[in-house]
Design an enzyme around this catalytic site. Structure first.
Site, PDB file in Angstrom:
ATOM      1  N   GLU A  29     -11.794  12.219 -55.886  1.00 29.83           N
ATOM      2  CA  GLU A  29     -12.269  11.518 -54.686  1.00 29.83           C
ATOM      3  C   GLU A  29     -13.784  11.642 -54.618  1.00 29.83           C
ATOM      4  O   GLU A  29     -14.345  12.743 -54.648  1.00 29.83           O
ATOM      5  CB  GLU A  29     -11.638  12.070 -53.396  1.00 29.83           C
ATOM      6  CG  GLU A  29     -12.222  11.310 -52.197  1.00 29.83           C
ATOM      7  CD  GLU A  29     -11.537  11.511 -50.865  1.00 29.83           C
ATOM      8  OE1 GLU A  29     -10.445  12.109 -50.813  1.00 29.83           O
ATOM      9  OE2 GLU A  29     -12.129  11.057 -49.859  1.00 29.83           O
ATOM     10  N   GLU A  79     -18.875  15.612 -53.204  1.00 26.81           N
ATOM     11  CA  GLU A  79     -19.612  15.286 -51.968  1.00 26.81           C
ATOM     12  C   GLU A  79     -20.983  15.948 -52.031  1.00 26.81           C
ATOM     13  O   GLU A  79     -21.089  17.109 -52.441  1.00 26.81           O
ATOM     14  CB  GLU A  79     -18.820  15.788 -50.742  1.00 26.81           C
ATOM     15  CG  GLU A  79     -19.488  15.570 -49.405  1.00 26.81           C
ATOM     16  CD  GLU A  79     -19.914  14.131 -49.141  1.00 26.81           C
ATOM     17  OE1 GLU A  79     -21.133  13.881 -49.136  1.00 26.81           O
ATOM     18  OE2 GLU A  79     -19.044  13.251 -48.974  1.00 26.81           O
ATOM     19  N   ASP A 120     -20.768   4.591 -48.244  1.00 25.52           N
ATOM     20  CA  ASP A 120     -21.844   4.119 -47.357  1.00 25.52           C
ATOM     21  C   ASP A 120     -22.069   2.630 -47.596  1.00 25.52           C
ATOM     22  O   ASP A 120     -22.309   2.216 -48.740  1.00 25.52           O
ATOM     23  CB  ASP A 120     -23.134   4.888 -47.646  1.00 25.52           C
ATOM     24  CG  ASP A 120     -22.983   6.361 -47.312  1.00 25.52           C
ATOM     25  OD1 ASP A 120     -22.799   6.688 -46.132  1.00 25.52           O
ATOM     26  OD2 ASP A 120     -23.004   7.185 -48.251  1.00 25.52           O
ATOM     27  N   PHE A 173     -14.717   8.504 -40.962  1.00 27.32           N
ATOM     28  CA  PHE A 173     -15.535   7.287 -40.873  1.00 27.32           C
ATOM     29  C   PHE A 173     -14.700   6.083 -40.479  1.00 27.32           C
ATOM     30  O   PHE A 173     -15.155   5.193 -39.762  1.00 27.32           O
ATOM     31  CB  PHE A 173     -16.261   7.035 -42.198  1.00 27.32           C
ATOM     32  CG  PHE A 173     -17.622   7.639 -42.200  1.00 27.32           C
ATOM     33  CD1 PHE A 173     -17.786   9.007 -42.351  1.00 27.32           C
ATOM     34  CD2 PHE A 173     -18.752   6.858 -41.998  1.00 27.32           C
ATOM     35  CE1 PHE A 173     -19.040   9.593 -42.323  1.00 27.32           C
ATOM     36  CE2 PHE A 173     -20.013   7.433 -41.964  1.00 27.32           C
ATOM     37  CZ  PHE A 173     -20.155   8.793 -42.135  1.00 27.32           C
ATOM     38  N   GLU A 174     -13.475   6.070 -40.952  1.00 32.22           N
ATOM     39  CA  GLU A 174     -12.581   4.966 -40.609  1.00 32.22           C
ATOM     40  C   GLU A 174     -12.337   4.938 -39.098  1.00 32.22           C
ATOM     41  O   GLU A 174     -12.405   3.882 -38.470  1.00 32.22           O
ATOM     42  CB  GLU A 174     -11.261   5.181 -41.355  1.00 32.22           C
ATOM     43  CG  GLU A 174     -10.208   4.138 -41.083  1.00 32.22           C
ATOM     44  CD  GLU A 174      -8.972   4.372 -41.958  1.00 32.22           C
ATOM     45  OE1 GLU A 174      -8.818   5.483 -42.506  1.00 32.22           O
ATOM     46  OE2 GLU A 174      -8.168   3.435 -42.073  1.00 32.22           O
ATOM     47  N   ASP A 193     -14.742  -0.457 -44.258  1.00 33.46           N
ATOM     48  CA  ASP A 193     -14.593  -1.098 -42.936  1.00 33.46           C
ATOM     49  C   ASP A 193     -15.721  -2.124 -42.755  1.00 33.46           C
ATOM     50  O   ASP A 193     -15.996  -2.542 -41.634  1.00 33.46           O
ATOM     51  CB  ASP A 193     -14.633  -0.049 -41.806  1.00 33.46           C
ATOM     52  CG  ASP A 193     -15.979   0.647 -41.721  1.00 33.46           C
ATOM     53  OD1 ASP A 193     -16.704   0.677 -42.743  1.00 33.46           O
ATOM     54  OD2 ASP A 193     -16.320   1.161 -40.628  1.00 33.46           O
TER      55      ASP A 193
HETATM   56  C1  LIG Z   1     -19.618   6.864 -45.098  1.00 31.06           C
HETATM   57  S1  LIG Z   1     -19.264   8.461 -45.692  1.00 31.06           S
HETATM   58  C2  LIG Z   1     -17.490   8.478 -45.797  1.00 31.06           C
HETATM   59  C3  LIG Z   1     -16.940   9.870 -45.837  1.00 31.06           C
HETATM   60  C4  LIG Z   1     -15.393   9.963 -45.910  1.00 31.06           C
HETATM   61  N1  LIG Z   1     -14.876   9.378 -47.126  1.00 31.06           N
HETATM   62  C5  LIG Z   1     -14.769   9.330 -44.711  1.00 31.06           C
HETATM   63  O1  LIG Z   1     -14.201   8.227 -44.855  1.00 31.06           O
HETATM   64  O2  LIG Z   1     -14.831   9.923 -43.622  1.00 31.06           O
HETATM   65  C6  LIG Z   1     -19.741   8.368 -47.386  1.00 31.06           C
HETATM   66  C7  LIG Z   1     -19.908   9.732 -48.018  1.00 31.06           C
HETATM   67  O3  LIG Z   1     -20.197   9.583 -49.401  1.00 31.06           O
HETATM   68  C8  LIG Z   1     -21.128  10.578 -49.782  1.00 31.06           C
HETATM   69  N2  LIG Z   1     -21.822  10.079 -50.973  1.00 31.06           N
HETATM   70  C9  LIG Z   1     -22.536   8.943 -51.084  1.00 31.06           C
HETATM   71  N3  LIG Z   1     -22.990   8.771 -52.329  1.00 31.06           N
HETATM   72  C10 LIG Z   1     -22.549   9.850 -53.044  1.00 31.06           C
HETATM   73  C11 LIG Z   1     -22.713  10.253 -54.395  1.00 31.06           C
HETATM   74  N4  LIG Z   1     -23.405   9.516 -55.263  1.00 31.06           N
HETATM   75  N5  LIG Z   1     -22.144  11.410 -54.784  1.00 31.06           N
HETATM   76  C12 LIG Z   1     -21.425  12.161 -53.904  1.00 31.06           C
HETATM   77  N6  LIG Z   1     -21.246  11.834 -52.606  1.00 31.06           N
HETATM   78  C13 LIG Z   1     -21.797  10.690 -52.182  1.00 31.06           C
HETATM   79  C14 LIG Z   1     -22.034  10.729 -48.569  1.00 31.06           C
HETATM   80  O4  LIG Z   1     -22.664  12.000 -48.542  1.00 31.06           O
HETATM   81  C15 LIG Z   1     -21.040  10.553 -47.425  1.00 31.06           C
HETATM   82  O5  LIG Z   1     -20.524  11.779 -46.967  1.00 31.06           O
END
Ligand SMILES: C[S@@+](CC[C@H](N)C(=O)[O-])C[C@H]1O[C@@H](n2cnc3c(N)ncnc32)[C@H](O)[C@@H]1O
Length: 232
Positions: free
Chosen positions: A68, A93, A143, A213-214, A179
């Site tokens: 993941e 993460e 993101d 986030f969802e 989303d």
């Molecule tokens: C919008 S959040 C969604 C978090 C989680 N999946 C959720 O749905 O609640 C996106 C996450 O991806 C992580 N992220 C973005 N680019 C990444 C990368 N290249 N390597 C590791 N984590 C990353 C960010 O730190 C962030 O916590």
């Protein structure tokens, strides 16, 4: 041969220029997250050392492995791991408070099928995950980088999808959820152009706990799209 200073500075410039899919905003870590990070990362964490991973010794067993990317606070990954004890999960993460939270949950709930990297997923996939090493990849609510000038930061890019394809076994699945309608269309376009993957029908049953986030997106009135592909 020892690298010259010119090589070093070129590498430093390339590092700075590299477009990343995240901005490190550490935020404050709670006591629980800090304690968990310090005491449990040595037990459940994986150091990024540019070496290829050998999965069996890490989990002390051979089992299907799901990766993941961007697990956020890790609630949905912890739930999935508890519901599927026969699967090995690797979570990646960069947000350290999230890593701390998941480590705390792993210990509190006695979960033994998760290992964690706290580093850029792109570099980990490039250097540490073996070809045909994964049975599944989950990317839940990456993101969305909504501004056009930031689209280059989106994690899902043609070259990244090629990399995911190489690391997945044949018949392995790639499950992406978003989303953000414009990102959904962006993902569809990239995946349609990639002939390694076939899209599964939208009504394909899948198991995915609702993520943090969802929930936020739903409160804001956003739709939710699950796009599931099989490597053919
Ligand atoms: C919008 S959040 C969604 C978090 C989680 N999946 C959720 O749905 O609640 C996106 C996450 O991806 C992580 N992220 C973005 N680019 C990444 C990368 N290249 N390597 C590791 N984590 C990353 C960010 O730190 C962030 O916590």
């Amino acid at each position: 041969m020892k690298p010259s200073r010119d090589d070093d500075s070129e590498r430093a410039i390339n590092f700075q220029r590299k477009i990343r899919s995240f901005v490190r905003r550490e935020g404050r870590m709670s006591k629980r997250q800090t304690t968990a990070y310090e005491s449990l990362f040595p037990k459940y964490g994986l150091e990024f050392n540019r070496q290829l991973l050998d999965l069996s010794p890490i989990f002390e067993r051979t089992a299907p492995t799901i990766l993941e990317i961007g697990f956020g606070m890790g609630n949905s990954l912890a739930t999935m791991a508890m519901e599927n004890p026969e699967i090995n999960y690797i979570g990646i993460e960069v947000h350290r408070p999230g890593v701390g939270s998941l480590l705390a949950a792993i210990e509190e709930q006695n979960i033994n099928n998760i290992r964690i990297f706290s580093h850029d997923a792109v570099e980990i996939l490039e250097q540490s995950i073996p070809d045909n090493g994964l049975d599944g990849i989950h990317i839940f609510f990456p993101d969305p980088w909504p501004k056009t000038r930031h689209h280059k930061r989106r994690l899902i890019q043609p070259a990244f999808v090629n990399l995911l394809s190489r690391r997945l076994k044949s018949q392995g699945t790639l499950h992406i959820a978003t989303d953000w309608k414009n990102y959904m269309e962006w993902i569809e376009e990239i995946m349609t152009a990639n002939h390694d993957f076939a899209r599964l029908p939208d009504n394909t049953p899948h198991q995915r706990p609702t993520t943090k986030f969802e929930k936020r997106g739903i409160k804001l009135g956003h739709g939710v799209w699950d796009l599931i592909y099989k490597k053919t």
